[in-house]
Design an enzyme around this catalytic site. Structure first.
Site, short mmCIF file in Angstrom:
data_model
loop_
_atom_site.label_atom_id
_atom_site.label_comp_id
_atom_site.label_asym_id
_atom_site.label_seq_id
_atom_site.Cartn_x
_atom_site.Cartn_y
_atom_site.Cartn_z
CD GLU A 96 -1.35 -2.45 1.20
OE1 GLU A 96 -0.52 -2.73 1.61
OE2 GLU A 96 -2.42 -3.63 1.03
CG HIS B 32 -10.39 -6.62 8.31
ND1 HIS B 32 -10.00 -7.64 8.73
CD2 HIS B 32 -9.92 -7.06 6.92
CE1 HIS B 32 -8.67 -8.39 7.86
NE2 HIS B 32 -8.91 -8.15 7.04
#
Lengths: 360, 299
Positions: free
Chosen positions: A90, A159
């Site tokens: 990322e 998450h």
């Protein structure tokens, strides 16, 4: 008519198959049921077509059609040059996207969820957000960071975090949080056309939800302005302010409360930063009561900011009771279904807070 | 130990602190060797016969039967839990199909008190260490018997008693953590090793670079075990990297490295056993890249 037919056909084999299976006589409707996923897909498709500097990069966005299928069909249509699958880093691909934006392209950088944007947050804040200011206006960074934000279902602590407050805290960023398909489509188009870095917070649970879209909202040049909230339901007794999925919860609560004679005004923020304080203030000056609803944690959150801004402005004098914040529980999200349900705002929590605020 | 030896400064040798080498007077770029890269160590041929008898670990029949039983048990548990997920009874599951050999072979080569950091596809290691089926199920179903009290997604196992650090979702974060833990264990002087599992996709994360680099500079008793199964969700290895896999990165960090056939449980066993022995004896990290194949559609 022609526009909506084209949109109807483009909005997916899905819609056609469902209709064919049901044997319904097909006459193209002016308004159309479009899922949030398809709305986002259309927005990206149209912007990719409109401006060849726009491109999409992220994990699984190309050949897999997107981890949540939001970019379905785009790689097939635009190819390797415009839709790029990245290795798993990322920080790496956010950095690459920022560099590309600085060099004149207009990237859409997808995070599989915003939880993983934490790996890249230095690039988002220190490079994307601050550069225009740090360069005294010489170097814009026209980038969109998008992906699912907040709680999903059964994906636990790492998450499920809501990043609205974190990103909205930073000058240099615009932060947008759509609720329905019209929001999704219009705001994504605005975000892509905006020369500033925009953090576009989607919601995984909303991807598959169909919403009615007017004919106007299906046009190629339809955009929703960033920085303007929308009153989804006008009312007189109390103002409910929310963003993303919880706008739906507020509307559900309002429907239940209406039966008891309590008339709620529901505001869909649409944009977190810049916050449309004027809209909230005008509403509070009319209803005299305010409840904020969000999925994120309470401390230093969206509701906290709204409370502060109301206190600082003219609407404060119109409040008949303190503002109530309905938020996610202040814990890392647990996995077990029953624990998760109790960790997020339910419609009954909103109803309870409205009644408490109104002292009924 | 890793410093340049001092030499007469009048010699025509480079004297840079950053590298120790000779001079060369013609321009030539070093080629990354991906056509015939690092060779794959194996003990058995494809029919299961030992090729080179001196490489036979000569394990007892009992031990080998245990390997087989554990691999089959893992496969069976996977099938049941995967079907549970498809039926909506648990929200999430990851199978280990195709990679059982990497778990069992490496777990068998470790001591029971060696610390394990996994990624999410190492249930066989925990199974080999005796984690009961009931607790695997309890974790996946997040019921009252779950050691983690329903906080974690399925397959995020952890067991303090069995020295298996709880699985954490973000990829590759376990790599620098393993380095830190190995450093701590070295200072404790306990002759324990750390093993850190990850996939070839996760090795693209920045954390992997930091973890590898620091394990060498801090001289840690640590085995990096990469499961290279060819895919990261749908991204094949030729889009994940352009070099010769993960094993070729090891020497770049100053690490002893090897590539093994991950489906050959004896090869995995031998490589892990020797790496463990030397990692602890010499306080240096090892990199094992186990080549295998993911026999399941996704993740």
């Amino acid at each position: 008519m022609a526009t909506s037919l084209r949109c109807f056909l483009r909005s997916g084999k899905q819609a056609v198959l469902v209709v064919a299976r049901r044997g319904i006589h097909r006459s193209p409707p002016a308004a159309l049921q479009v899922t949030v996923r398809d709305a986002l897909n259309q927005a990206m498709d149209e912007e990719l077509e409109r401006d060849e500097r726009v491109f999409l990069l992220g994990e699984e966005v190309a050949q897999y059609d997107g981890a949540y299928k939001v970019s379905r069909g785009l790689w097939k249509k635009y190819g390797d040059k415009r839709i790029i699958d990245t290795p798993i880093s990322e920080m790496g691909f956010a950095g690459i996207a920022v560099g590309a934006a600085m060099a004149g392209l207009r990237p859409i950088c997808e995070f599989m969820t915003f939880n993983f944007s934490m790996q890249a947050i230095d690039q988002v804040i220190n490079s994307a957000a601050k550069t225009y200011y740090m360069s005294a206006g010489l170097q814009p960074v026209p980038i969109v960071f998008r992906g699912p934000n907040g709680a999903s279902a059964g994906v636990a602590a790492q998450h499920s975090q809501c990043f609205a407050a974190w990103y909205a805290h930073c000058p240099g960023l615009k932060v947008v949080s759509p609720w329905n398909s019209e929001d999704a489509r219009g705001l994504l188009k605005s975000a892509i056309r905006d020369d500033n870095p925009v953090v576009f917070l989607e919601n995984e649970l909303l991807y598959g939800v169909p919403f009615e879209m007017s004919e106007e909202s299906q046009s190629k040049d339809f955009t929703v302005p960033i920085g303007k909230a929308k009153i989804e339901r006008p009312g007189t007794h109390i103002t409910l302010v929310s963003h993303s999925r919880y706008v739906g919860h507020c509307l559900d609560a309002a429907a239940v409360l209406a039966k008891e004679g309590i008339d709620c005004e529901v505001i869909n923020l649409r944009t977190i930063r810049p916050l449309d304080v004027e809209c909230i203030e005008s509403s509070v000056m009319k209803t005299n009561h305010l409840v904020t609803v969000e999925g994120g944690w309470p401390q230093f959150g969206v509701g906290a900011e709204i409370c502060a801004r109301i206190m600082e402005g003219s609407a404060f004098n119109y409040l008949d009771s303190p503002v109530t914040r309905v938020t996610g529980v202040d814990i890392p999200m647990p996995y077990a279904k029953i624990l998760e349900e109790h960790s997020l705002p339910q419609v009954k929590d909103i109803i309870f807070s409205v009644k408490k605020t109104l002292n009924v | 130990m890793h410093q340049q030896q001092p030499f007469d400064s009048s010699l025509e040798k480079p004297q840079f602190p950053g590298a120790s080498a000779e001079f060369v007077d013609h321009l030539e770029f070093i080629q990354p060797n991906v056509i015939s890269g690092i060779a794959v160590y194996r003990v058995m041929d494809r029919q299961g016969n030992i090729i080179n008898p001196s490489e036979d670990p000569q394990l007892s029949k009992e031990t080998v039967l245990n390997f087989y039983q554990k691999m089959t048990l893992l496969n069976t548990m996977d099938r049941i839990l995967y079907e549970s997920q498809r039926q909506g009874r648990i929200s999430f599951y990851m199978t280990n199909y195709g990679e059982e050999g990497t778990h069992i072979g490496s777990a068998a080569a470790l001591e029971s008190n060696d610390l394990v950091f996994g990624q999410y596809r190492e249930a066989g290691v925990l199974m080999y260490r005796g984690f009961p089926l009931d607790l695997f199920m309890a974790q996946c179903y997040a019921n009252a018997d779950d050691l983690g009290k329903g906080r974690q997604m399925p397959v995020h196992y952890g067991c303090k008693e069995r020295n298996f650090v709880t699985i954490s979702s973000p990829l590759a974060t376990q790599i620098p953590q393993a380095t830190g833990a190995a450093y701590a264990l070295k200072r404790e002087n306990t002759n324990r090793a750390v093993i850190c599992y990850f996939g070839e996709g996760a090795a693209s994360e920045g954390d992997a670079h930091a973890g590898f680099n620091f394990s060498a500079t801090l001289e840690c008793p640590l085995i990096f075990f990469c499961r290279n199964n060819g895919y990261a969700i749908s991204t094949p290895t030729n889009e994940q990297y352009r070099g010769d896999g993960i094993a070729a990165r090891g020497p770049g960090y100053g690490m002893l490295s090897i590539r093994v056939d991950g489906n050959d449980v004896f090869a995995v066993y031998n490589a892990t056993k020797e790496a463990r022995r030397r990692a602890v004896a010499e306080n240096q990290p090892f990199l094992i890249e186990a080549m295998t194949y993911r026999l399941v559609m996704t993740c």
